[in-house]
Design an enzyme around this catalytic site. Structure first.
Site: not given
Length: 233
Positions: A34, A60, A69, A133
């Site tokens: 983010d 990792d 999201n 959108y």
């Protein structure tokens, strides 16, 4: 045994933060990308920053659960929607999802397991002042169906969530409290309330579960019943 990790874009606030909190409850380790917060910081509207952030996330090891999201709403009447706004919505809402999926896919295929959850919107069915959108969120639905078809043989599911009105900072910015349009939205919800980020986190939890392997290519509208009579069966 180390915790299984979940990559969540835009996971520092709103719906993303609620999903991250639910992941912790479910025993997963959320990896957040983010612009803000304590996770990996990046502007996901920029493909180069996205690529660098994904490299960091995978340092990792593989990640087999992905929640695409992050998103942006750029409200405008159709005749006033700018091409720059259209490009921004497409880059953040669609291109970023593709880039994240492709980065994590080798690890999912090696594990013969994966869960992809794409955050679409009820606006994909059409909503005033949402040309950019709605187009991007509808595009996300189409990709979800394609990914389900192509990736199923590898044990990977791809599903989408279509939130209705959810009380977040983003919702309030696009739907100002007290605005007549906002009031009409609330009154039109059959359950007579606006949703919460936890409502969406509950749906994401189900779709990410190892036991949800027979659910793929679907759109789960979490909207208090608003799509009933609107969306096709």
């Amino acid at each position: 045994m180390s915790q299984e990790r979940v990559l969540i874009t835009g996971g520092a606030s709103g719906i993303g933060a609620a999903i991250a909190a639910r992941c912790r409850q479910d025993g997963y380790q959320p990896v957040i990308i983010d612009r803000i917060g304590d996770g990996i910081q990046a502007d996901l509207s920029d493909s180069k920053e996205t690529a660098h952030a994904l490299e960091q996330a995978l340092e990792d090891g593989p990640i087999t659960r992905l929640v695409n999201n992050v998103g942006i709403v750029v409200p405008a009447h159709a005749e006033n929607q700018t091409l720059d706004e259209l490009q921004l919505a497409w880059s953040l809402n669609v291109r970023c999802a593709v880039q994240c999926m492709q980065a994590l896919l080798p690890g999912m295929k090696a594990a013969e397991f994966g869960r992809i959850v794409n955050m679409s919107s009820r606006a994909a069915l059409g909503k005033e002042l949402r040309s950019a959108y709605s187009a991007s969120k509808a595009g996300l639905l189409g990709m979800t169906r394609v990914w389900a078809l192509e990736l199923g043989l590898h044990g990977i599911t791809a599903n989408a969530i279509g939130p209705g009105p959810i009380r977040t900072e983003l919702f309030d910015k696009a739907n100002p409290p007290g605005d007549p349009r906002t009031e009409r939205i609330i009154k039109s919800v059959p359950v007579k309330r606006v949703g919460t980020p936890d409502d969406i986190a509950q749906a994401a939890s189900f779709l990410m579960d190892e036991r949800s392997g027979f659910t793929t290519g679907q759109v789960l509208y979490v909207c208090g019943g608003m799509t009933v009579g609107v969306a096709s069966v």
